[in-house]
Enzyme design. Structure first.
Site, mmCIF file in Angstrom:
data_model
loop_
_atom_site.group_PDB
_atom_site.id
_atom_site.type_symbol
_atom_site.label_atom_id
_atom_site.label_comp_id
_atom_site.label_asym_id
_atom_site.label_seq_id
_atom_site.Cartn_x
_atom_site.Cartn_y
_atom_site.Cartn_z
ATOM 1 N N LYS A 209 0.764 -1.150 -0.108
ATOM 2 C CA LYS A 209 0.046 -0.104 -0.078
ATOM 3 C C LYS A 209 0.826 1.206 -0.054
ATOM 4 C CE LYS A 209 -4.150 -2.178 1.635
ATOM 5 N NZ LYS A 209 -3.790 -3.415 1.808
HETATM 6 C C1 LIG Z 1 -4.508 -4.519 1.489
HETATM 7 C C2 LIG Z 1 -3.836 -5.778 1.194
HETATM 8 C C3 LIG Z 1 -4.071 -6.836 0.294
HETATM 9 C C4 LIG Z 1 -5.115 -6.625 -0.680
HETATM 10 O O1 LIG Z 1 -4.873 -5.688 -1.543
HETATM 11 P P1 LIG Z 1 -6.454 -5.184 -2.495
HETATM 12 O O2 LIG Z 1 -6.066 -3.897 -3.308
HETATM 13 O O3 LIG Z 1 -7.326 -4.798 -1.220
HETATM 14 O O4 LIG Z 1 -7.227 -6.381 -3.125
HETATM 15 C C5 LIG Z 1 -3.283 -8.054 0.144
HETATM 16 N N1 LIG Z 1 -2.243 -7.987 0.989
HETATM 17 C C6 LIG Z 1 -1.755 -7.170 2.021
HETATM 18 C C7 LIG Z 1 -0.555 -7.477 2.801
HETATM 19 C C8 LIG Z 1 -2.559 -5.791 1.969
HETATM 20 O O5 LIG Z 1 -2.130 -4.999 2.807
#
Ligand SMILES: *Cc1c(COP(=O)(O)O)cnc(C)c1O
Length: 461
Positions: free
Chosen positions: A110
């Site tokens: 993220k």
């Molecule tokens: C947020 C997250 C996901 C999922 O990602 P999306 O974009 O919501 O599908 C997967 N793995 C981790 C470690 C995350 O923080």
């Protein structure tokens, strides 16, 4: 490039307005009016670019209201905080490629989007002489990445609610050790849902929302998706440096944001075979792709908590395209979801879905077993989210293709689970060691909306 809503209720707007709007004002999600295409010649010419240069090439095609030098500087600053020179390096391990997306400040993918979004917000707010108060609820990853995206930024304050004691230890420290004056952590004696409900209530109070310029940082902001499109191009360029095999991606999915970015890359002309959507036991998207069954279930807690989601907020963006850009059909689908708890698609629509996507659901036992097996075979540590994607790739994607698995978090971020699988702890990176012993600031309170509102009003920027 201008942006429209999946619900068809807004006049086209420019990029900066789309960033500030977040959720479209008609309740839909914003999308570009069309996708710029990239030719094979252009792709080849991007081979020598480093990550920020490539990011500029991709992102600038969607931005027509920020001068080139400013956009370059925003992008360069966003990726200067990463600890790996390649930003998102691709490593080859026994039959799969791992795209390491966890070299940002909070060790999860993220950061790739939220470092950029934080800088964009600051830039646009300064230009417009406005301020923004971000309020959000988190189960761990989004909150910490958002806090680090906006800490110390002018014109922005951020208030993040997390359930006290229910995030991983590292996640909690990554949030509460940020003591900048514009950052406010609230640990709620309650669940993530309690946090989420209170945030929804604050946003539902339109007078309050207006008065305090409330903003959100959830994954529906178009700029987040856009920043993530870049690493699909980057990974494709690196893997085709060394092989002519067809390229497929495996993406551990919660909100459909990350995998939607892959779909956008494909629409732009990136030669990708299949996008493999990997889920944990919360498998509504897998049921949809494999059995045309998009019906809501209950959220269950798993060892990959960032994917414990039933309603994938970004899925609406995909449905808009699946329904031939027809807002009426999108509205009809969401009305059906509200009334009957499901969305139905006909066989032509499902054939289109399966042209781009395949899917698998991986349960907890298999996730833990994959962490064990992959370590035994390669000496490489997978975090539980990444393990879901790797297991799905090994089961579903042809072994003679280049199977790129998105590594969404560093194993040290979910060390409790890695230890459960392996019996020993993942090595702790310096940035995590440094967290211990740092001063922390956090307000602990009951799940009481009046207390939260009071705290907000007393601390608002
Ligand atoms: C947020 C997250 C996901 C999922 O990602 P999306 O974009 O919501 O599908 C997967 N793995 C981790 C470690 C995350 O923080």
């Amino acid at each position: 490039m201008r942006y429209i809503s999946t619900r068809g209720g807004i006049d086209p707007i420019h990029f900066k307005d789309a960033v500030m709007m977040g959720l479209a004002s008609d309740g839909g999600l914003l999308l570009p009016e069309s996708y710029p295409t990239v030719t094979m010649e252009q792709l080849e010419s991007w081979r020598k670019l480093d990550y920020p240069e490539l990011a500029f090439e991709v992102i600038s095609r969607y931005v027509d209201d920020i001068p080139t030098s400013d956009l370059k500087s925003l992008i360069n600053r966003s990726y200067a905080t990463f600890t790996h020179p390649e930003i998102t390096p691709l490593v080859k391990k026994d039959g799969v490629y791992i795209l390491e997306l966890f070299h940002g400040v909070t060790l999860a993918f993220k950061d790739v989007a939220l470092q950029f979004l934080g800088n964009l917000f600051e830039y646009i707010l300064a230009e417009r002489k406005q301020t923004l108060n971000i309020i959000g609820a988190t189960s761990g990853d989004t909150g910490s990445a958002a806090i680090h995206g906006v800490r110390g930024k002018k014109g922005i304050s951020i208030f993040i609610l997390h359930p006290l004691g229910k995030t991983s230890a590292v996640q909690a420290l990554q949030m509460t050790s940020v003591t900048d004056v514009n950052v406010h952590n609230i640990a709620v004696r309650g669940t993530f849902d309690d946090c989420q409900d209170m945030v929804k209530e604050l946003f539902g109070d339109l007078e309050f929302k207006e008065k305090y310029s409330l903003g959100a940082v959830n994954s529906i902001n178009w700029a987040r998706v856009l920043a993530q499109v870049v690493y699909y191009f980057y990974a494709w360029l690196r893997v085709t440096d060394e092989t002519d095999a067809p390229v497929n991606f495996s993406v551990p999915t919660g909100n459909f944001g990350d995998i939607f970015a892959g779909y956008v890359a494909k629409r732009m002309g990136l030669p990708v075979g299949t996008l493999l959507l990997a889920t944990n036991e919360n498998n509504i998207l897998t049921r949809f792709i494999t059995a045309s069954d998009y019906s809501l279930g209950k959220v269950v807690s798993t060892v990959s908590p960032s994917m414990d989601i039933q309603i994938a907020s970004n899925f609406e963006r995909y449905l808009f395209h699946l329904f031939a850009e027809n807002p009426a059909r999108v509205k009809e689908a969401f009305a059906e979801l509200k009334e009957h708890g499901r969305i139905s698609c006909n066989s032509d629509e499902m054939a289109l879905v399966r042209k781009d996507f395949c899917s698998a659901s991986v349960n907890q036992d298999d996730t833990l077993q994959t962490i064990r097996d992959f370590y035994a075979d390669t000496g490489y540590l997978l975090d539980p989210h990444t393990a879901v994607g790797v297991k799905a790739a090994l089961d579903m994607l042809p072994p003679d293709s280049a199977r790129i698995c998105l590594a969404t978090a560093h194993p040290a971020k979910f060390s409790e689970t890695v230890e459960q699988a392996l019996g020993f702890q993942a090595p702790v990176p310096e940035s995590v060691k440094e967290l211990h012993g740092k001063p922390t600031r956090c307000e602990i309170m009951d799940a009481d909306i009046d207390k939260v509102r009071e705290f907000f009003v007393a601390h608002v920027g």
